[in-house]
Design a protein around this motif. Structure first.
Motif, PDB file in Angstrom:
ATOM      1  N   GLU A 129       0.685  -1.140  -0.013  1.00 33.15           N
ATOM      2  CA  GLU A 129      -0.011  -0.035  -0.022  1.00 33.15           C
ATOM      3  C   GLU A 129       0.906   1.200   0.007  1.00 33.15           C
ATOM      4  OE1 GLU A 129      -3.346   0.103  -0.372  1.00 33.15           O
ATOM      5  OE2 GLU A 129      -3.315  -1.698  -0.618  1.00 33.15           O
TER       6      GLU A 129
ATOM      7  N   THR B 283      -9.452  -3.898  -0.276  1.00 33.30           N
ATOM      8  CA  THR B 283      -8.934  -4.592  -1.643  1.00 33.30           C
ATOM      9  C   THR B 283      -9.555  -6.064  -1.609  1.00 33.30           C
ATOM     10  OG1 THR B 283      -7.067  -3.215  -1.421  1.00 33.30           O
ATOM     11  CG2 THR B 283      -6.689  -5.124  -2.512  1.00 33.30           C
TER      12      THR B 283
ATOM     13  N   SER C 118      -7.833  -0.915   4.601  1.00 34.66           N
ATOM     14  CA  SER C 118      -6.498  -0.175   4.872  1.00 34.66           C
ATOM     15  C   SER C 118      -6.685   1.348   4.826  1.00 34.66           C
ATOM     16  CB  SER C 118      -5.407  -0.721   4.000  1.00 34.66           C
ATOM     17  OG  SER C 118      -5.632  -0.231   2.595  1.00 34.66           O
TER      18      SER C 118
END
Length: 287
Positions: free
Chosen positions: A177, A215, A233
């Motif tokens: 990320e 995701t 996230s």
């Protein structure tokens, strides 16, 4: 640990042309990855990356079901040093999955049987005692005549593997990320829980409200791939502050909070009473 039922059937199919294309894309990704990140993601960039590590481990999925684009640059020692924990954690994650359709699927059944035999052979003391498992006859406020799940005591080896995976997944998703490797100057905390257990609803709600990005792992070449791995996230660039919560199927959730160099130790939400660890905590931290 709660163990789900294994009693239904689902089907999947693949196209050979798509399989070949997926293999080609995978080779290209590996070469690109090692060129982009020449140092190991797990030991804090202290050693050159010579191998590709799969996080979550391939063992958590049936053969060829591993979600695409979850590969990470690793040194040989960090990659090989994780094999025991990968195998034991894979068994834990599959047993705690509450997706009945998945466990009736042929490839999933083969993977589970293979893992049970492998762990029995390689790490017999890590196996939960299924004979002592207790049936759970309640789903929410409804009591059932047949068990909806079984409660089995986790072994010390399984707990150790889960702790190891907390750190491994935190390092991997931070790189995925943020685009940077966690170093020993970073601090992080991580944990694991099953959302089916009582008193975990508030924790799940906390992450759902806090984390903006979702995701979902997938493989385009497999029809009816199913719900196998996903994570939420969030990241604040100015503070180098990263938070995630990842779920394996419909079972266990691993979460982590990372603070960059110079930040105060993480002390929000579930991290309030936990002692943070230094980043780069893979099996091999020696350059």
């Amino acid at each position: 640990m709660l163990v789900g039922k294994l009693n239904t059937h689902a089907e999947s199919g693949t196209d050979m042309g798509q399989v070949q294309q997926a293999k080609k894309r995978r080779r290209e990704r590996r070469n690109d990855l090692l060129n982009k990140y020449p140092f190991c993601y797990f030991c804090g960039g202290l050693n050159p990356a010579t191998t590709i590590d799969h996080v979550p481990p391939e063992a958590c999925f049936p053969k060829a079901y591993y979600p695409e684009e979850f590969e990470f640059p690793a040194c040989f020692s960090c990659n090989q040093g994780a094999r025991k924990h990968d195998q034991i954690f894979a068994l834990y994650s599959i047993l705690s999955d509450f997706d009945d359709q998945k466990f009736g699927n042929g490839p999933d059944r083969v993977r589970l049987d293979g893992l049970i035999n492998a762990v029995k052979r390689n790490y017999p003391s890590a196996m939960p005692d299924f004979d002592a498992a207790k049936g759970i006859h309640r789903s929410g406020h409804i009591y059932t005549s047949q068990p909806v799940a079984y409660s089995a005591k986790t072994t010390p080896e399984m707990q150790e593997a889960a702790k190891f995976m907390e750190g491994k997944l935190t390092h991997a998703l931070y790189l995925r990320e943020v685009g940077k490797i966690m170093t020993p100057a970073h601090r992080f905390v991580a944990g694991i829980y099953q959302p089916q257990l009582d008193h975990t609803g508030a924790l799940t709600e906390y992450f759902q409200n806090l984390l903006p990005n979702v995701t979902i792992g997938a493989r385009p070449n497999i029809k009816a791939y199913g719900d196998r791995f996903r994570y939420m996230s969030g990241y604040k660039d100015a503070e180098d502050f990263f938070v995630f919560a990842a779920q394996f199927g419909r079972g266990c959730i691993i979460w982590g909070i990372v603070c960059g160099p110079g930040m105060r130790d993480p002390n929000i939400g579930p991290a309030g009473s936990m002692k943070p660890k230094a980043g780069g905590c893979g099996p091999d931290r020696t350059p």
